[in-house]
Design a protein around this motif. Structure first.
Motif, short mmCIF file in Angstrom:
data_model
loop_
_atom_site.label_atom_id
_atom_site.label_comp_id
_atom_site.label_asym_id
_atom_site.label_seq_id
_atom_site.Cartn_x
_atom_site.Cartn_y
_atom_site.Cartn_z
N ALA A 84 40.24 46.10 39.66
CA ALA A 84 39.40 45.13 40.38
C ALA A 84 40.29 44.30 41.31
N LYS A 85 39.73 43.83 42.42
CA LYS A 85 40.51 43.12 43.44
C LYS A 85 41.22 41.91 42.84
N ASN A 86 40.54 41.17 41.98
CA ASN A 86 41.19 40.00 41.38
C ASN A 86 42.35 40.41 40.47
N SER A 87 42.18 41.52 39.76
CA SER A 87 43.26 42.02 38.91
C SER A 87 44.44 42.47 39.77
N GLN A 88 44.16 43.11 40.90
CA GLN A 88 45.23 43.51 41.81
C GLN A 88 46.01 42.30 42.29
N ARG A 89 45.29 41.25 42.68
CA ARG A 89 45.96 40.03 43.16
C ARG A 89 46.83 39.44 42.06
N LEU A 90 46.30 39.42 40.85
CA LEU A 90 47.05 38.86 39.72
C LEU A 90 48.30 39.68 39.44
N TYR A 91 48.16 41.00 39.41
CA TYR A 91 49.30 41.87 39.15
C TYR A 91 50.35 41.73 40.25
N THR A 92 49.91 41.72 41.50
CA THR A 92 50.85 41.60 42.63
C THR A 92 51.63 40.30 42.54
N HIS A 93 50.93 39.23 42.19
CA HIS A 93 51.57 37.92 42.08
C HIS A 93 52.67 37.93 41.03
N ILE A 260 37.17 34.21 49.32
CA ILE A 260 38.29 33.43 48.80
C ILE A 260 38.70 33.95 47.41
N GLY A 261 39.97 33.80 47.08
CA GLY A 261 40.46 34.19 45.76
C GLY A 261 40.44 33.01 44.79
N PRO A 262 40.79 33.24 43.54
CA PRO A 262 40.74 32.18 42.53
C PRO A 262 41.74 31.04 42.76
N GLN A 263 42.93 31.36 43.31
CA GLN A 263 43.99 30.37 43.37
C GLN A 263 43.63 29.11 44.17
N PRO A 264 43.06 29.22 45.38
CA PRO A 264 42.68 28.00 46.10
C PRO A 264 41.66 27.15 45.33
#
Length: 339
Positions: A84-93, A260-264
């Motif tokens: 999932a896109k949010n999981s990708q963002r989390l993993y990349t981070h 928007i993603g979760p971080q902001p």
């Protein structure tokens, strides 16, 4: 002369011998062989040399591959792109943190103590440290797979590394919640309404689309559980949504009107909490919502139908209900029903 050649497998069938080259690769856990030309043909030497060179190059890559290389390969893989896109963002981070700490190290040489040291450096952020541990585990599980073998089968640098103790996220205090619901900052106010009145995780909330709302019902599929939920829109959430133009597919957007993603959102809510001297996390609102549903007289099953949680988790959250409110309600029922 071919009797002295390496990686040759001989197969005799119908009175004739065939030669196959062991490429060193695996498919479904089994060796991959390539058929060689007849040893007497002029093509045999060239084909054999090419296959041997390719095998040696592959072996050299496996020996030399760094953590940085491994991360790069993983982020290009179908397995990663299927997240999932949010999981990708989390993993990349978190993979960026891993690369910063040990990117140049040979991937096959990383040990548990290296991961433990990295987590120790994040000791003041135990939740982040645990996510880094999980990310490293996912990376090496992918790398060990029999179809790849980028690291040896027994290479697991997360083995015996324990997660850090994380303090449980508490529900927001009532006055802080009310202030967020009335905030002059649109992002804080809208995000709080969505999190509180749907009882969902932030990853699901940032993905909510205007098109997910049909006839006053929000249709979502939870990323973590895969559950399909239909949540009737609370009147106060409906009133808040009516204040916002539909600038993008998603309900929550950047200032420019993009998804928007979760971080902001986390940053905006933390800033709101800081004004009250409190460290807020979005997940606290999930507990506020469950408690509010229970205190409104909803059953465990009714509450779970909104939050998507198990009955056991709802009952666990039920322990956080305000004892004073429960006591007042209990006495009121007692008096009302007394003969």
């Amino acid at each position: 002369m071919q009797h002295n050649l390496k990686y040759i497998k001989r197969v005799r069938t119908k009175g004739k011998e065939y030669l196959y080259f062991d490429t060193g690769a695996l498919k479904d856990g089994k060796p991959v062989y390539k058929r060689l030309p007849d040893p007497k043909s002029r093509d045999f030497g060239g084909v054999y040399s090419a296959l041997l060179g390719h095998r040696n190059r592959r072996a050299g890559i496996k020996k030399q591959i760094s953590v940085k290389d491994l991360i790069s390969l993983y982020e290009k893989s179908p397995e990663y792109r299927g997240l999932a896109k949010n999981s990708q963002r989390l993993y990349t981070h978190h993979l960026a943190k891993v690369e910063h700490e040990m990117g140049s190290a040979p991937a096959a040489k990383v040990e548990s103590r290296d991961v433990a040291m990295m987590m120790a450096k994040l000791g003041d952020k135990p939740a982040t440290a645990n996510l880094v541990l999980a990310t490293v585990g996912a990376l090496y599980s992918w790398a060990r797979d029999a179809t790849r073998q980028f690291v040896p089968k027994g290479c697991n640098p997360t083995a015996d590394v324990k997660q850090m103790e994380v303090g449980e996220h508490q529900p927001w205090p009532d006055h802080v919640l009310q202030a967020a619901l009335e905030s002059e900052t649109d992002r804080v106010r809208l995000a709080t309404h969505l999190l509180y009145y749907t009882a969902q995780r932030i990853g699901d909330v940032v993905n909510m689309r205007w098109s997910d709302i049909r006839d006053g019902v929000l249709h979502i599929r939870q990323q973590k559980t895969g559950k399909d939920l239909r949540i009737h829109i609370h009147s106060k959430l409906a009133a808040e949504l009516a204040k916002h133009p539909k600038r993008a597919l998603t309900i929550l957007t950047t200032n420019e009107g993009h998804s928007i993603g979760p971080q902001p959102i986390r940053i905006a809510l933390k800033k709101h909490g800081a004004a009250f001297g409190i460290d807020l996390v979005p997940h606290g609102l999930r507990k506020n919502a469950v408690i509010a549903l229970l205190e409104a007289g909803c059953s465990v099953a009714e509450t779970a139908s909104v939050s998507g949680q198990s009955f056991a988790m709802v009952e666990y959250y039920a322990k956080l209900r305000d004892q004073g409110k429960l006591s007042a309600g209990a006495v009121l029922k007692w008096e009302r029903n007394a003969s």
